[in-house]
Design an enzyme around this catalytic site. Structure first.
Site, PDB file in Angstrom:
ATOM      1  N   ASP A 175     -81.711  40.832 -20.627  1.00  0.00           N
ATOM      2  CA  ASP A 175     -81.881  39.981 -19.448  1.00  0.00           C
ATOM      3  C   ASP A 175     -80.527  39.795 -18.776  1.00  0.00           C
ATOM      4  O   ASP A 175     -79.487  40.153 -19.334  1.00  0.00           O
ATOM      5  CB  ASP A 175     -82.548  38.638 -19.791  1.00  0.00           C
ATOM      6  CG  ASP A 175     -81.780  37.858 -20.836  1.00  0.00           C
ATOM      7  OD1 ASP A 175     -80.542  37.872 -20.798  1.00  0.00           O
ATOM      8  OD2 ASP A 175     -82.427  37.234 -21.696  1.00  0.00           O
ATOM      9  N   LYS A 198     -85.737  40.276 -15.013  1.00  0.00           N
ATOM     10  CA  LYS A 198     -87.118  39.770 -15.112  1.00  0.00           C
ATOM     11  C   LYS A 198     -87.367  38.862 -13.925  1.00  0.00           C
ATOM     12  O   LYS A 198     -86.529  38.039 -13.599  1.00  0.00           O
ATOM     13  CB  LYS A 198     -87.276  38.896 -16.375  1.00  0.00           C
ATOM     14  CG  LYS A 198     -87.203  39.643 -17.656  1.00  0.00           C
ATOM     15  CD  LYS A 198     -87.446  38.676 -18.823  1.00  0.00           C
ATOM     16  CE  LYS A 198     -86.824  39.229 -20.071  1.00  0.00           C
ATOM     17  NZ  LYS A 198     -86.798  38.317 -21.191  1.00  0.00           N
ATOM     18  N   ARG A 200     -90.386  36.289 -12.206  1.00  0.00           N
ATOM     19  CA  ARG A 200     -91.691  35.645 -12.280  1.00  0.00           C
ATOM     20  C   ARG A 200     -92.505  36.102 -11.074  1.00  0.00           C
ATOM     21  O   ARG A 200     -92.022  36.016  -9.946  1.00  0.00           O
ATOM     22  CB  ARG A 200     -91.423  34.125 -12.237  1.00  0.00           C
ATOM     23  CG  ARG A 200     -92.576  33.206 -12.488  1.00  0.00           C
ATOM     24  CD  ARG A 200     -93.015  33.064 -13.937  1.00  0.00           C
ATOM     25  NE  ARG A 200     -92.003  32.604 -14.868  1.00  0.00           N
ATOM     26  CZ  ARG A 200     -91.742  31.335 -15.121  1.00  0.00           C
ATOM     27  NH1 ARG A 200     -92.391  30.382 -14.495  1.00  0.00           N
ATOM     28  NH2 ARG A 200     -90.854  31.001 -16.006  1.00  0.00           N
ATOM     29  N   ASP A 225     -78.570  41.919 -27.339  1.00  0.00           N
ATOM     30  CA  ASP A 225     -78.990  40.547 -27.073  1.00  0.00           C
ATOM     31  C   ASP A 225     -78.328  39.647 -28.104  1.00  0.00           C
ATOM     32  O   ASP A 225     -77.788  40.134 -29.106  1.00  0.00           O
ATOM     33  CB  ASP A 225     -80.521  40.428 -27.153  1.00  0.00           C
ATOM     34  CG  ASP A 225     -81.047  39.253 -26.326  1.00  0.00           C
ATOM     35  OD1 ASP A 225     -80.225  38.472 -25.800  1.00  0.00           O
ATOM     36  OD2 ASP A 225     -82.274  39.114 -26.205  1.00  0.00           O
ATOM     37  N   ASP A 229     -86.042  36.452 -31.410  1.00  0.00           N
ATOM     38  CA  ASP A 229     -86.819  35.318 -31.913  1.00  0.00           C
ATOM     39  C   ASP A 229     -88.248  35.815 -32.170  1.00  0.00           C
ATOM     40  O   ASP A 229     -88.550  36.325 -33.250  1.00  0.00           O
ATOM     41  CB  ASP A 229     -86.744  34.190 -30.885  1.00  0.00           C
ATOM     42  CG  ASP A 229     -87.502  32.956 -31.296  1.00  0.00           C
ATOM     43  OD1 ASP A 229     -88.079  32.945 -32.391  1.00  0.00           O
ATOM     44  OD2 ASP A 229     -87.541  31.978 -30.513  1.00  0.00           O
ATOM     45  N   THR A 230     -89.119  35.753 -31.166  1.00  0.00           N
ATOM     46  CA  THR A 230     -90.487  36.251 -31.369  1.00  0.00           C
ATOM     47  C   THR A 230     -90.559  37.768 -31.220  1.00  0.00           C
ATOM     48  O   THR A 230     -91.561  38.385 -31.568  1.00  0.00           O
ATOM     49  CB  THR A 230     -91.440  35.650 -30.320  1.00  0.00           C
ATOM     50  OG1 THR A 230     -91.020  36.109 -29.026  1.00  0.00           O
ATOM     51  CG2 THR A 230     -91.434  34.137 -30.352  1.00  0.00           C
ATOM     52  N   GLY A 232     -90.621  39.183 -28.320  1.00  0.00           N
ATOM     53  CA  GLY A 232     -91.257  39.476 -27.031  1.00  0.00           C
ATOM     54  C   GLY A 232     -90.314  40.203 -26.075  1.00  0.00           C
ATOM     55  O   GLY A 232     -90.694  41.213 -25.460  1.00  0.00           O
TER      56      GLY A 232
END
Ligand code: R5P
Length: 322
Positions: A175, A198, A200, A225, A229-230, A232
């Site tokens: 990101d 990214k 929205r 990064d 975490d997840t 995603g």
């Protein structure tokens, strides 16, 4: 002039292996302590020996189980302070709530600030942490701290083990928030940089448009990064660079937070290697899912050296110039 007694190292229950490696680096042993959880979930700590007048370091990450680990750290700090340690340093390889560092919408807390307050109130005279989500978190503490950047471990690994075989490598940040650190990474391995943007596209957290800014076609990609975490973000990033013609994909990140089924998701991706650190221990059954695609670099020598220098009153900044 000797200001403090010896180094005393304590570990909570979160980071026993890393703490043992730090102790080995320093030629010390971990000090004994009891940590008991009563049936009502209250925690009780007792030191096996006095720390009066000593220079004490408590090593404890605050990843999952976050509240148990944080509370343990706080109680350990207070116990050491009440036992008249001369100086207490909280050594937190991974600091929780790093992403809650601003009021970016009405009626929300700044929990990273609350955590910093609690660490200080509990009795820390100093703190040490590795690559928090944003380095401005330093401003939440009014005690001195060493906020360390362990990215050079990842860079050195890539240079020593992968760089020569990489085909026209490009470093890609998952990101734009990681752009500056990504640029340092790219400079460190002498490669160009690209970014994933990214956007929205509807009022729904999941409705996003992703674009790669920069060239990945026919190149080996090193995605970077601060944490996974997840999983995603990294899943999206790997899919996107592949769609844009990337050859092999490597993923380098500092903190293996690995919530939920993150590792299962990573295992399914066409990634040649995941390179991370032991700031948070990875359970063996999870590590097995990634097999020899997982490389874990230890932050113990870095933490150990910084502890040694802090104890001896020597420069830590100098360490990064050496
Ligand atoms: C976000 O700003 C961070 O740099 C990471 O990209 C994020 O924490 C990764 O989270 P996840 O793995 O859940 O996508």
């Amino acid at each position: 002039m000797k200001v403090y007694g010896g180094i005393k190292l304590y570990a909570g229950t979160a980071s026993p292996e890393l703490a043992t490696k730090v102790a080995d680096y320093l030629g010390e042993s971990l000090c004994g302590r009891d940590i008991v959880e009563f049936p009502n979930q209250n925690l009780f700590v007792k030191l096996h020996s006095s720390v009066r007048g000593q220079d004490v370091y408590v090593i404890q990450h605050t990843a999952a189980p976050v509240h148990r680990n944080l509370m343990e750290l706080l109680i350990l700090l207070q116990t050491l302070k009440l036992d008249s340690a001369a100086r207490v340093t909280a050594v937190i390889p991974y600091l929780c709530y790093g992403r809650s560092d601003k009021k970016d919408q009405p009626r929300v807390p700044i929990t990273a600030r609350l955590v910093a307050d609690m660490i200080q109130i509990a009795g820390a005279d100093r703190y040490m942490t590795l690559d928090p989500h944003s380095f401005q978190i330093q401003g939440f503490f009014s005690i001195p701290g060493d906020v360390l950047n362990a990215q050079y471990l990842l860079i050195n690994y890539v240079n020593r083990n992968l760089r020569a075989d990489l085909h026209e490598p490009v470093v890609v940040t998952v990101d734009l928030g990681y752009a500056k650190k990504g640029r340092n990474f790219a400079a460190g391995i002498d490669a160009p940089i690209a970014f994933i943007e990214k956007r929205r596209v509807a009022n729904d957290a999941k409705a996003q448009a992703l674009t790669v800014i920069g060239e990945v076609q026919d190149r080996d990609v090193v995605l970077v990064d601060d944490e996974i975490d997840t999983g995603g973000s990294i899943v999206q990033a790997v899919e996107l660079v592949k769609e844009n013609g990337a050859r092999r994909v490597y993923v380098a990140f500092l903190h293996p937070v690995f919530s939920g089924d993150a590792v299962e998701r990573l295992a399914a991706l066409p990634v040649a290697e995941y390179i991370t650190t032991d700031s948070i221990p990875i359970p063996p059954d999870k590590a097995r899912l990634l097999g020899d695609r997982l490389t874990i670099l230890s932050v113990a020598p870095l933490l150990g050296e910084v502890i040694r220098r802090a104890h001896e009153g020597r420069s830590v900044g100098q360490l990064f110039n050496e």
